[in-house]
Design a protein around this motif. Structure first.
Motif, mmCIF file in Angstrom:
data_model
loop_
_atom_site.group_PDB
_atom_site.id
_atom_site.type_symbol
_atom_site.label_atom_id
_atom_site.label_comp_id
_atom_site.label_asym_id
_atom_site.label_seq_id
_atom_site.Cartn_x
_atom_site.Cartn_y
_atom_site.Cartn_z
ATOM 1 N N HIS A 162 0.829 -1.202 0.000
ATOM 2 C CA HIS A 162 0.000 0.000 0.000
ATOM 3 C C HIS A 162 0.863 1.251 0.000
ATOM 4 O O HIS A 162 0.583 2.224 -0.703
ATOM 5 N N ARG A 190 2.270 1.954 -3.372
ATOM 6 C CA ARG A 190 1.244 2.524 -4.254
ATOM 7 C C ARG A 190 1.091 4.020 -4.004
ATOM 8 O O ARG A 190 1.085 4.813 -4.954
ATOM 9 N N ASP A 243 -9.009 -2.955 -9.399
ATOM 10 C CA ASP A 243 -9.009 -3.753 -8.176
ATOM 11 C C ASP A 243 -7.581 -3.890 -7.653
ATOM 12 O O ASP A 243 -6.699 -4.404 -8.360
ATOM 13 N N PRO A 244 -7.334 -3.430 -6.421
ATOM 14 C CA PRO A 244 -5.955 -3.474 -5.905
ATOM 15 C C PRO A 244 -5.413 -4.888 -5.739
ATOM 16 O O PRO A 244 -4.185 -5.068 -5.617
ATOM 17 N N ASP A 245 -6.277 -5.893 -5.725
ATOM 18 C CA ASP A 245 -5.818 -7.275 -5.562
ATOM 19 C C ASP A 245 -5.530 -7.949 -6.895
ATOM 20 O O ASP A 245 -5.068 -9.097 -6.917
ATOM 21 N N GLY A 247 -3.304 -3.399 -11.816
ATOM 22 C CA GLY A 247 -2.885 -2.182 -11.143
ATOM 23 C C GLY A 247 -1.412 -2.190 -10.797
ATOM 24 O O GLY A 247 -0.709 -1.178 -10.954
ATOM 25 N N HIS A 248 -0.923 -3.313 -10.322
ATOM 26 C CA HIS A 248 0.494 -3.420 -9.987
ATOM 27 C C HIS A 248 1.359 -3.247 -11.234
ATOM 28 O O HIS A 248 2.409 -2.586 -11.196
ATOM 29 N N ARG A 296 1.395 0.479 -12.274
ATOM 30 C CA ARG A 296 2.230 1.295 -11.385
ATOM 31 C C ARG A 296 3.717 1.003 -11.591
ATOM 32 O O ARG A 296 4.557 1.920 -11.536
#
Length: 1000
Positions: A2, A5, A198-200, A204-205, A208
């Motif tokens: 987190h 991020r 969705d962060p899971d 997204g990963h 970033r």
């Protein structure tokens, strides 16, 4: 993870805003600036271009509130910039302000051709390739910021201070680094997308990580030299396609422009010009852009006042990029306009689009109006339109509307395919957050997967920007995002209707659970609207009759102009009373001028009809006969028995043989008896015409809102200073009551006219309260499960209970000329001449009976955006009709709004232009056809809520008759007639039928 991020997001935000965006313009030179402050109101463009300019510089103060400053901008292009992309970068002093709500500008070339508009998020002007010099003029408007909820005198040019409120901030000719600009757009889209996925999930990963690597690849000392490498790192993230199930968004360029609100009408003309200039310029660079613009009035304005802009608009309309939508003269309020006025919104709007552009608009576009009348579906269909769009219901404070795409069924049974954009804004910037919201909120995703998003800065105008188009390009097919396609509204609606033809149905009005105070704020504007509507009815009726019977010239052009003036003032921030003081002041003045002109037209027509002589003739524009005078005709003055006024127990009893009313010692109504049934309308222990004051400070929107907690505090005005007989004449009897509260005075006359079924009440009030709500309450002895409120061409029923949150939210409701409550066998109507807000509650008494309390909302006094709202003198008329059935309510509602006119002449009578053999069917309009053919148009509707069969008899010669739509084009309603003199029509409940009598 987190923290990583958050770190990447903060790093991206700083690098974008502090380094990359400024690097889009790596080199610049200052423009030479000349300035001329126009005195008073804006001047024509030709005068601004020829103005005596004086030198100006960055840092100079400029612009008193509502002023205009013309700027001349010149520069020579440095020789070593040859072949490079150049732009002018302009900052009029935009810091801290948003588009459309403060300073704005419109740029011109020296030959008077328009370039584009300028606002805080659109600060550039193009420079033609190969130019060696730059020469532009900017018409800069110093419109002030109106701070929310802060009372201020700045909202009217007559009271605003004259000191400058802006500072000239930047005027540069600059080189554009196109690669850096594209990098900014790449990072903008991916950064916003990463924040929404969705962060899971891996997506997204991955984004970033790519952003981090791209930022590492940028040499902040050589951004231009490393931008391409950073873009190459991001490219795989932008190339990853969307999932097959991704939500689909039809993106439509848009700029909702309030025709007046926190600026006057004259400034809207310039806002439209600025926005249209922005859009047409952007279309040159981006042929894929389509832009939807509603409100025929706004296009008519630029046609008249900015023809150079209108020429560009017409070019883009012909190219299919600029799309007229809406089919209405303005985006009007739909709660308060009367039936014929609502029809004329479509008639004048659609005729303009047809005649000017050859376009029959299929969609009705009302994103920001404060609730939607249940009469609209039928009017939409009769105008030849088939789709409806709004967004405003997402503002509901209590209940979440259950659909985004559905069939909307009106009071007559007409259904219209309807869409609410789930993006919850009509001013989208196509941000990642908004796109994700649209996908997440779409309520019908089980069976549909397509919604519309209007994008572009709005309310105060501005429209789409190239940054928004860049977002649309990158999200057309992007993993983790809805699929965005720029296309026309019609394209969206056609696909949506085909895909979801079995969409759910919503019956009745689309009630907005906010902004309920707009039914009452600025009472004189409401009164002006209501009076104008009925004067227009009379002017058309009597002018038609004068033309048919005596060959008088029909005032086509005058009526057309006056109708358009009234329609303009039904815009959803003028008629609701939610504009600045300048707008309200001008509206009041305009209504007075309209009334004077219409009274003159009526007088001229009646003089023709009455002919020369010295006998008195009574003209009746009511669709119902009264006092022996036929509907829509004239007859001799009727002599009716005078009423009686008798003192009783310190009060008075009024009686006219139809109604008996008792007032107590304080002038309150303790009894209103319908003589035919013997029933008393006033409940035991209750009173009628009780004036009540409530503290009225809503949480958010002062002029717009009435919050339910206003009821927690109430002051009843029970004590009278005087109660005495009133000398009324013409056989009427009455009582005058004077009450005072603080600095306010309330003078009420309660009266009975000979033979009238209505107890009339006239309130003459000197209103000096602030942030206070005035109601007039009637405690009625009726067990009513619902109330019936007149709306356009019918009435809508609303529950009197609060079983669910949907009923509870309707604590303030809108009615036109009447509100009716009833139990089997007995009803009561409250009628009025200019009041729209009402509330209805019920309670059980100790004796087991039910008291239904109906209250009229008479005055408010909010202080924002107009700090003097409603202060001053008002004369308001309303009445109570005991024993009324719904037909009686319809009749008495017309009666209080259409008083008889007595004219001296030689005629003994004037036969009606048309007559109908049942009171269940009402003649709403009689006029000559819009095409000036001389054909007669008669509009009727079934008013009482049931089926009806009526024979319409015409009092003039006609070759044939046909049913037509609102635009007076032939319409098949399954009925036809051979004899135009006697037309028998079968009506479904609340059906509108328009007849065209062909006289050629």
């Amino acid at each position: 993870m987190h923290s990583d991020r958050i770190q990447i997001e903060r790093r991206l935000d700083r690098i974008l805003n502090e380094r990359l965006k400024p690097a889009v313009y790596p080199e610049s030179v200052p423009l030479t600036v000349g300035r001329w402050d126009a005195p008073g109101e804006p001047v024509p463009v030709s005068e601004g271009l020829a103005a005596p300019f004086k030198p100006a510089a960055v840092g100079d103060a400029w612009g008193a509130p509502w002023g205009t400053t013309w700027l001349e901008l010149t520069a020579e292009v440095p020789a070593d910039w040859a072949g490079r992309t150049l732009e002018c970068v302009i900052d009029l002093g935009f810091a801290g302000t948003g588009p459309g709500f403060a300073a704005e500008g419109l740029a011109y070339r020296p030959d008077g051709t328009v370039v584009k508009g300028l606002h805080p998020y659109n600060t550039w002007l193009p420079v033609d390739a190969g130019s060696t010099e730059v020469h532009y003029f900017v018409e800069a408007a110093s419109n002030p910021q109106i701070t929310m909820r802060v009372p201020t005198d700045i909202g009217d040019v007559q009271t605003a201070p004259r000191q400058p409120i802006y500072t000239l901030s930047r005027f540069d000719l600059a080189v554009v680094d196109l690669e850096v600009r594209e990098l900014v757009s790449d990072l903008d889209v991916l950064g916003q997308l990463a924040a929404q996925v969705d962060p899971d999930q891996p997506r997204g990963h991955q984004i970033r990580a790519a952003i981090s690597d791209a930022l590492d690849a940028i040499d902040l000392h050589d951004i231009a030299g490393t931008a391409a490498a950073a873009r190459a790192i991001l490219a795989p993230m932008l190339a990853s396609p969307a999932h097959a199930s991704a939500h689909r968004l039809s993106a439509v360029g848009h700029a909702h422009i309030d025709s007046a609100w926190l600026w006057p009408l004259r400034e809207t003309v310039r806002k439209v010009a600025r926005t249209c200039s922005n859009v047409t310029q952007l279309m040159d660079d981006h042929p894929e852009l389509v832009f939807a613009m509603s409100q025929a009035q706004q296009l008519a304005w630029i046609s008249e006042h900015r023809p150079e802009v209108f020429t560009r608009v017409k070019e883009k309309i012909e190219a299919g990029q600029f799309i007229p939508v809406g089919g209405m003269w303005v985006e009007s309020d739909t709660n308060m306009p009367g039936g014929e006025a609502m029809a004329r919104q479509f008639i004048h709007g659609k005729r303009y689009f047809l005649e000017e552009f050859g376009i029959d608009t299929p969609e009705v576009w009302l994103p920001d109006t404060f609730g939607y009348s249940a009469a609209l579906p039928q009017l939409i269909a009769l105008s030849g339109s088939r789709w409806f769009l709004t967004q405003k219901i997402s503002w509901n404070k209590t209940n979440v509307f259950p659909h985004h795409t559905f069939w909307w069924e009106g009071i007559d049974g007409t259904r219209i395919f309807t869409h609410f954009p789930p993006v919850d804004t009509y001013n989208s910037d196509l941000s990642g957050a908004e796109l994700a919201l649209a996908s997440r909120q779409f309520a019908d995703k089980a069976r549909a997967n397509h919604s519309l998003v209007p994008f572009g800065y709005g309310d105060g105008g501005g429209g789409p920007t190239r940054e928004m188009i860049a977002r649309a390009q990158r999200t057309a097919d992007l993993e983790g995002s809805p699929r965005v396609t720029i296309e026309t509204p019609a394209s969206f609606f056609q696909k949506a209707e085909e895909d979801y033809a079995d969409a759910p149905v919503w019956w009745g009005e689309l009630y907005l659970e906010i902004h309920r105070g707009t039914y009452t704020s600025n009472a004189k504007i409401k009164q002006g609207n209501r009076r104008s509507e009925h004067l227009l009815r009379e002017a058309e009726l009597w002018s038609t009759l004068a033309t048919l019977r005596h060959g008088a010239e029909y005032p086509y052009a005058t009526l057309d102009r006056l109708w358009k003036t009234v329609l303009l003032h039904q815009f959803h921030d003028i008629l609701p009373g939610s504009s600045i003081a300048w707008v309200n002041r001008e509206a009041r003045d305009t209504y007075a001028a309209v009334a004077a002109e219409l009274e003159q037209l009526i007088a001229e027509a009646l003089a023709v009809l009455a002919a020369d002589g010295d006998r008195e003739l009574v003209f009746n524009a009511n669709p119902h006969a009264r006092n022996g005078v036929p509907a829509l005709g004239a007859g001799p003055v009727a002599v009716a028995a005078a009423g009686t006024l008798t003192p009783a127990d310190g009060g008075f009893v009024l009686d006219n043989g139809v109604v008996t009313a008792t007032l107590d010692v304080e002038g309150l109504l303790t009894s209103v008896v319908d003589r035919s049934s013997g029933r008393d309308a006033i409940a035991p222990g209750e009173v009628g015409n009780l004036l009540q004051l409530h503290q009225d400070v809503p949480n958010d929107w002062d002029a717009w809102d009435v919050d339910s907690f206003y009821r927690h505090t109430v002051t009843d005005l029970r004590t009278a200073e005087t109660v005495e007989p009133a000398d009324l004449g013409d056989g009427a009897v009455g009582v005058r009551i004077i009450r005072r509260h603080g600095a306010s005075t309330f003078s009420t006359v309660v009266a009975l006219r000979p033979g009238s079924a209505s107890l009339d009440i006239e309130l003459d009030v000197d209103w000096q309260e602030r942030e206070t709500f005035l109601k007039a309450g009637f405690g009625l002895d009726v067990r009513a499960e619902d109330s019936s409120s007149e709306t356009q061409f019918g009435h809508v029923k609303r529950a009197t209970h609060q079983n669910t949150t949907w009923e509870a939210a309707k604590f303030e409701i809108c009615a036109h000329r009447f509100l009716h409550v009833a139990e089997p066998g007995f009803g009561v109507a409250l009628v009025n001449d200019s009041t729209y807000g009402h509330d209805v509650t019920r309670d059980i008494r100790a004796d087991g009976g039910t008291t239904t309390t109906v209250r009229l909302s008479l005055l408010r006094s909010p202080r924002w955006p107009d700090p003097e709202t409603d202060l001053g003198r008002h004369v308001l008329r309303y009445g109570i009709v005991p024993g009324a059935e719904i037909g009686d309510a319809v009749r008495e509602g017309y009666d209080i709004n259409l008083p008889e006119r007595t004219v001296t002449g030689g005629a003994t009578e004037v036969d009606p232009v048309v007559s109908v053999d049942t009171p269940d069917v009402v003649v709403e309009a009689v006029k000559l056809a819009e095409d000036q053919s001389g054909d007669v148009v008669v509009r009727l509707y079934a008013a009482t809520g049931g089926r009806a069969t009526a024979t319409v008899r015409s009092g003039f010669e006609a070759a044939s008759v046909q049913s037509v739509d609102l635009l007076e084009r032939p319409l098949d309603i399954g009925q036809s007639w051979d004899d135009p003199a006697a037309v028998t029509i079968r009506f479904r409940p609340f059906q509108i039928v328009t007849l065209r009598y062909l006289r050629g």
